[in-house]
Design an enzyme around this catalytic site. Structure first.
Site: not given
Ligand code: CP3
Length: 345
Positions: A23, A27, A36, A72, A145
């Site tokens: 990540r 954020r 964003r 994602d 999910y």
């Molecule tokens: O920088 C990176 O790692 C690349 C981008 C990336 C995102 N999601 C961007 C994102 C990656 C590799 C993911 C993987 C992801 N997404 C996983 C597996 C990794 C983990 O954390 O266990 C999972 C379970 C998700 C599902 C998901 N997407 C969730 C639970 C959420 C919301 C809460 C959170 O953890 O951020 C997202 C949204 C998301 N994916 C955001 C980002 C930057 C935030 C969205 C926003 O800007 O509002």
């Protein structure tokens, strides 16, 4: 350009550990929040220029040894005909609960799964020499999910389906594995130099359940990537009890959370397998001296084989970017071969 990440991923016990952060685009970075504020999350993911820009943001701040594609785990799923929104986690309009729904999922052509992601990959490769990691969600975690409809602590609806209608569950996992194979092969063809499979919720499974509902699909996906020759990384969170099963996965790199030190994990895995991790993401909130002591402890525990330094899970939205910068500098200035295990003279 540094090939440290790719060398370590292929099993080389490098003098300096390569470092990147799960990540790392997200954020906790003010420049991400600024973009964003102008675009919703799907627009960031689906606009190649924006996805490439967000991928590159952390590389401008920190000397990272790898970039991770901004997307994602849910990115390929709308191609199955599923409607997904982010609030901020994934929300599925009509959760998949029946065999008829599983059989009704679309089978998209590989090229139509996420063309915008493939264009983002090409743009990132043109803009940087830093190795690019592509990724996807593992079928079990995607199903969490899709069946539940949103994030949850225990995924009761999905885990009930696994027991009440195991054939429906297996059929869904097969469909997700087929989709993921096509999606990841496209990513590699577009320029991804390594691939990480995220199985964030696999730790909920017992080893017996993992062997039935996760290992077969994960193995099929990872084997399908074998001929590409790119390093394959797998992560399951809270999965110490699964180590004997994870040892059987065809991967070059196992990414592990912070709960168990790397030397103990290494003893459970095949010789030569690279370990990735495993600083506790909350350590970034500690006083700087405490943080750096924890970084040193991770490096010491990882010193007896190939190691890619990372957090044990994604960086938290409230983390101070400066703390991550301090971690990266500490890893870069540490000669792993000169490290002594704690307690040694
Ligand atoms: O920088 C990176 O790692 C690349 C981008 C990336 C995102 N999601 C961007 C994102 C990656 C590799 C993911 C993987 C992801 N997404 C996983 C597996 C990794 C983990 O954390 O266990 C999972 C379970 C998700 C599902 C998901 N997407 C969730 C639970 C959420 C919301 C809460 C959170 O953890 O951020 C997202 C949204 C998301 N994916 C955001 C980002 C930057 C935030 C969205 C926003 O800007 O509002």
């Amino acid at each position: 350009m540094s090939d440290l990440f790719l060398r370590a991923a292929r099993g080389e016990n490098t003098a300096v550990a390569p470092v990147w952060c799960m990540r790392q685009a997200g954020r906790y970075l003010p420049e991400y929040r600024a973009l964003r504020a102008q675009h919703d999350f799907w627009t960031l993911c689906r606009t190649p220029e924006l996805a490439a820009e967000v991928t590159l943001q952390p590389l401008r701040r920190f000397e990272m040894d790898a970039a991770i594609l901004f997307a994602d785990i849910m990115t390929p799923l709308p191609a199955l005909g599923v409607d997904i929104d982010f609030r901020p986690g994934p929300v599925v309009a009509e959760p998949i609960r029946t065999l008829a729904q599983v059989e009704g999922l679309t089978t998209p052509d590989a090229k139509d799964i996420a063309p915008f992601t493939m264009e983002a990959i090409q743009r990132i490769r043109a803009a940087t020499d830093t190795p690019l990691i592509g990724f996807g969600g593992a079928p079990f975690t995607l199903a969490c999910y899709l069946v539940e409809g949103k994030g949850s602590k225990d995924y009761g609806a999905w885990r009930t389906m696994m027991r009440a209608e195991p054939e429906t569950a297996e059929r869904l996992l097969e469909r997700l594995a087929d989709l993921t194979i096509a999606y990841l092969l496209e990513q590699v063809a577009s320029g991804a130099q390594a691939v990480q499979l995220f199985d964030s919720w696999a730790g909920l499974l017992s080893e017996t359940q993992y062997r039935r509902f996760a290992l077969p699909a994960n193995t099929r996906i990872l084997k399908a990537l074998e001929a590409c020759g790119v390093p394959r990384i797998y992560i399951a969170v809270d999965a110490w009890h699964l180590m004997p099963a994870l040892a059987e996965l065809p991967v070059e790199v196992l990414s592990v959370d912070w709960r168990v030190p790397l030397d103990r994990v290494r003893a459970t895995q095949p010789a030569g397998r690279c370990l990735q991790g495993n600083l506790d993401p909350t350590a970034l909130f500690a006083p700087r001296n405490v943080l750096l002591e924890e970084v040193d402890a991770v490096l010491r525990a990882g010193k007896d084989g190939a190691h890619i330094f990372n957090l044990g899970h994604g960086i938290l939205p409230g983390a101070d970017p400066e703390a991550l910068g301090a971690v990266v500098r500490r890893v870069r200035e540490t000669d792993r071969h000169a490290l002594k295990a704690k307690g040694e003279a």
